[in-house]
Motif scaffolding. Sequence first.
Motif, PDB file in Angstrom:
ATOM      1  N   GLY A 316      14.033  47.406  22.834  1.00 20.21           N
ATOM      2  CA  GLY A 316      13.911  48.301  21.961  1.00 20.21           C
ATOM      3  C   GLY A 316      14.612  48.878  20.393  1.00 20.21           C
ATOM      4  O   GLY A 316      15.520  49.952  19.975  1.00 20.21           O
ATOM      5  N   GLY A 317      14.585  46.835  20.849  1.00 15.58           N
ATOM      6  CA  GLY A 317      15.718  46.646  19.731  1.00 15.58           C
ATOM      7  C   GLY A 317      15.048  46.703  18.028  1.00 15.58           C
ATOM      8  O   GLY A 317      14.047  46.477  18.000  1.00 15.58           O
ATOM      9  N   ARG A 318      15.986  46.417  16.633  1.00 14.10           N
ATOM     10  CA  ARG A 318      15.066  46.168  15.891  1.00 14.10           C
ATOM     11  C   ARG A 318      16.014  44.287  15.275  1.00 14.10           C
ATOM     12  O   ARG A 318      16.804  43.812  15.460  1.00 14.10           O
ATOM     13  CB  ARG A 318      15.114  47.237  14.591  1.00 14.10           C
ATOM     14  CG  ARG A 318      16.822  46.963  14.769  1.00 14.10           C
ATOM     15  CD  ARG A 318      16.537  48.675  13.634  1.00 14.10           C
ATOM     16  NE  ARG A 318      17.737  48.307  12.778  1.00 14.10           N
ATOM     17  CZ  ARG A 318      18.538  48.821  11.492  1.00 14.10           C
ATOM     18  NH1 ARG A 318      17.570  47.885  10.602  1.00 14.10           N
ATOM     19  NH2 ARG A 318      19.639  49.063  10.756  1.00 14.10           N
ATOM     20  N   ILE A 319      15.339  43.798  14.102  1.00 18.99           N
ATOM     21  CA  ILE A 319      15.408  42.438  13.209  1.00 18.99           C
ATOM     22  C   ILE A 319      16.079  43.595  12.234  1.00 18.99           C
ATOM     23  O   ILE A 319      14.807  43.792  11.437  1.00 18.99           O
ATOM     24  CB  ILE A 319      14.072  41.912  12.913  1.00 18.99           C
ATOM     25  CG1 ILE A 319      13.658  41.563  14.701  1.00 18.99           C
ATOM     26  CG2 ILE A 319      14.748  40.533  12.687  1.00 18.99           C
ATOM     27  CD1 ILE A 319      14.554  40.210  14.805  1.00 18.99           C
ATOM     28  N   GLU A 320      17.056  42.998  11.782  1.00 19.57           N
ATOM     29  CA  GLU A 320      18.010  43.328  10.532  1.00 19.57           C
ATOM     30  C   GLU A 320      17.229  42.470   9.377  1.00 19.57           C
ATOM     31  O   GLU A 320      17.938  43.008   8.518  1.00 19.57           O
ATOM     32  CB  GLU A 320      19.344  43.472  10.880  1.00 19.57           C
ATOM     33  CG  GLU A 320      19.846  44.831  12.045  1.00 19.57           C
ATOM     34  CD  GLU A 320      21.007  44.863  12.313  1.00 19.57           C
ATOM     35  OE1 GLU A 320      21.934  44.247  11.581  1.00 19.57           O
ATOM     36  OE2 GLU A 320      21.199  45.977  12.593  1.00 19.57           O
ATOM     37  N   GLU A 321      17.591  41.050   9.433  1.00 18.25           N
ATOM     38  CA  GLU A 321      17.515  40.276   8.664  1.00 18.25           C
ATOM     39  C   GLU A 321      17.476  39.050   8.918  1.00 18.25           C
ATOM     40  O   GLU A 321      17.429  38.429  10.566  1.00 18.25           O
ATOM     41  CB  GLU A 321      18.723  40.159   7.651  1.00 18.25           C
ATOM     42  CG  GLU A 321      19.286  38.773   6.722  1.00 18.25           C
ATOM     43  CD  GLU A 321      20.336  39.010   5.845  1.00 18.25           C
ATOM     44  OE1 GLU A 321      20.604  38.871   4.695  1.00 18.25           O
ATOM     45  OE2 GLU A 321      21.703  38.536   6.690  1.00 18.25           O
ATOM     46  N   VAL A 322      16.345  38.216   8.133  1.00 22.71           N
ATOM     47  CA  VAL A 322      15.963  36.113   8.695  1.00 22.71           C
ATOM     48  C   VAL A 322      16.260  35.858   7.788  1.00 22.71           C
ATOM     49  O   VAL A 322      15.877  36.439   6.485  1.00 22.71           O
ATOM     50  CB  VAL A 322      14.456  36.648   8.693  1.00 22.71           C
ATOM     51  CG1 VAL A 322      13.679  35.174   9.365  1.00 22.71           C
ATOM     52  CG2 VAL A 322      13.937  37.718  10.111  1.00 22.71           C
ATOM     53  N   ARG A 323      16.585  34.495   7.931  1.00 24.53           N
ATOM     54  CA  ARG A 323      17.305  33.633   6.920  1.00 24.53           C
ATOM     55  C   ARG A 323      17.056  32.523   7.436  1.00 24.53           C
ATOM     56  O   ARG A 323      17.490  31.366   8.716  1.00 24.53           O
ATOM     57  CB  ARG A 323      18.649  33.934   6.559  1.00 24.53           C
ATOM     58  CG  ARG A 323      19.642  34.949   5.800  1.00 24.53           C
ATOM     59  CD  ARG A 323      20.960  35.469   5.583  1.00 24.53           C
ATOM     60  NE  ARG A 323      20.901  36.284   4.322  1.00 24.53           N
ATOM     61  CZ  ARG A 323      21.117  36.200   2.873  1.00 24.53           C
ATOM     62  NH1 ARG A 323      20.030  35.433   2.915  1.00 24.53           N
ATOM     63  NH2 ARG A 323      20.888  37.104   2.339  1.00 24.53           N
ATOM     64  N   LEU A 324      15.640  31.838   6.677  1.00 26.65           N
ATOM     65  CA  LEU A 324      15.359  30.288   7.264  1.00 26.65           C
ATOM     66  C   LEU A 324      15.528  29.751   6.074  1.00 26.65           C
ATOM     67  O   LEU A 324      15.208  29.879   4.646  1.00 26.65           O
ATOM     68  CB  LEU A 324      13.674  30.612   7.068  1.00 26.65           C
ATOM     69  CG  LEU A 324      13.261  31.443   8.511  1.00 26.65           C
ATOM     70  CD1 LEU A 324      11.980  31.459   8.682  1.00 26.65           C
ATOM     71  CD2 LEU A 324      13.882  31.078   9.946  1.00 26.65           C
ATOM     72  N   GLU A 325      15.849  28.385   6.116  1.00 25.39           N
ATOM     73  CA  GLU A 325      16.118  27.152   5.334  1.00 25.39           C
ATOM     74  C   GLU A 325      14.650  26.402   4.750  1.00 25.39           C
ATOM     75  O   GLU A 325      14.393  25.213   5.688  1.00 25.39           O
ATOM     76  CB  GLU A 325      16.760  26.314   5.348  1.00 25.39           C
ATOM     77  CG  GLU A 325      18.403  26.838   5.496  1.00 25.39           C
ATOM     78  CD  GLU A 325      19.022  27.483   4.499  1.00 25.39           C
ATOM     79  OE1 GLU A 325      18.508  26.870   3.425  1.00 25.39           O
ATOM     80  OE2 GLU A 325      19.240  28.188   4.216  1.00 25.39           O
ATOM     81  N   SER A 326      13.302  27.557   4.390  1.00 26.14           N
ATOM     82  CA  SER A 326      12.478  26.566   4.032  1.00 26.14           C
ATOM     83  C   SER A 326      12.344  25.058   3.703  1.00 26.14           C
ATOM     84  O   SER A 326      11.267  24.041   3.742  1.00 26.14           O
ATOM     85  CB  SER A 326      11.910  27.278   3.317  1.00 26.14           C
ATOM     86  OG  SER A 326      12.033  27.092   1.991  1.00 26.14           O
ATOM     87  N   GLY A 333      17.146  28.702  10.885  1.00 25.65           N
ATOM     88  CA  GLY A 333      18.044  29.681   9.762  1.00 25.65           C
ATOM     89  C   GLY A 333      18.083  30.584  11.364  1.00 25.65           C
ATOM     90  O   GLY A 333      18.329  29.934  12.464  1.00 25.65           O
ATOM     91  N   ASN A 334      19.281  31.702  10.649  1.00 17.25           N
ATOM     92  CA  ASN A 334      19.632  32.433  11.245  1.00 17.25           C
ATOM     93  C   ASN A 334      18.576  33.113  11.843  1.00 17.25           C
ATOM     94  O   ASN A 334      18.209  34.422  10.393  1.00 17.25           O
ATOM     95  CB  ASN A 334      21.060  33.154  11.196  1.00 17.25           C
ATOM     96  CG  ASN A 334      22.104  31.963  11.411  1.00 17.25           C
ATOM     97  OD1 ASN A 334      21.425  31.508  12.526  1.00 17.25           O
ATOM     98  ND2 ASN A 334      22.158  31.888  10.830  1.00 17.25           N
TER      99      ASN A 334
END
Length: 390
Positions: A316-326, A333-334
């Motif tokens: 029941g959680g949610r993803i707030e932000e995705v930061r990937l070093e492409s 990333g995080n």
Amino acid sequence: MKTVAVVGTGAIGTSVALALSRRGLTVHLEDVNATAVRTAEAMGAGSVGAPAERVDLAVIAVPPAHTGPVLGQLQRRGVAHAYTDVAGVKTRPYDDLRLAGADPSSFIGGHPLAGTERLGPLAARADVFEDRPWILTPTARTAQSVLNRALELVSLCAAVPVIMDPLVHDRTVARTSHAPQLISTLMAATLVDATESDLRVAGQGLRNVTGPAGGDPGLWRDVFTANADALADVLDTYAADLGRAVGALRALGHTDGTVRERAEAELDGLLRLGHRGRARVAGAASGAPAAVRLSVAVSGRPGTLARLFGAVGELGGRIEEVRLESAQDPPRGNVSLSVPRTSVADLFRLLRAGGWTPNVVTLPDAPHRATRPAGPGEPVAAEARADEAG
């Protein structure tokens, strides 16, 4: 990601282009409406014209009925390495893509839950997506690199990524968006023959209920057509409850006291159900657990993000932000996420089972950021970091 093509320069497409241009990306704009695309260009959203070479991502911002055909055309032209859309219905583009024999691996459906009742590029805002959910609907055939590009798009627009199955998405928005829109429209339609004196005494409740009916009829017709079955299912349930309400109201004037009492109980039950539902929408349901924020370090190896998103969704959680070093291969990333306080221990167990090891916890009420190893099952309520093992 450095280059993007935005096809469709209405309010949403231009907002995407403005957000990306603000972050320094090169944005190419296309639209069959020459006035709209030139207006978007004048607003600083990008430059008009097809890119000279393949861009990193193409964002298709056209109505649902046209998404599939435009996607097939762009793929045949080789416009981009990856493709996504912003339409409010997600199964239809995949169906159209399959029927056209196009490549499904380079496409991922997208639906930012933000916008405006106004139409056209002049209604666009670069910040309209900030902190708003942006649904992504990868399938088993979606390439990991395409998912990564879409996640980067969401991050660049400062939105919150939400991963959903396409069919689940369409059933969900039928309940949370499409049915309310149609019900609002039908209510507004009853006012066409209202007298001026009726409308002069209209209260805020009527304005609230009929507000969505001001949306573009052509756009909503396309949305309803593309999601007809799911919408009809929701309206079947609504119609049954509406019938119960009508029956109860008619029975309130019955001469039999027992019939009146049953009618009052029926009406009271419907009102209480509505009150409970509204409380959930407002986030005010009693006993709702506090959210705990965590950060998980991940790599872009195939399936890594999908497994993590699945684990978070189970709790029941949610993803707030995705930061990937492409720039790295594979990308690293995080992922910032939140889960109910009561699910922290379960999340740590799922992370370990999935190949991640939570190793630092920040205590909630500390005057500064004190950290220490996480204890299994510990009821923490601030931020934890989990580094992927292996």
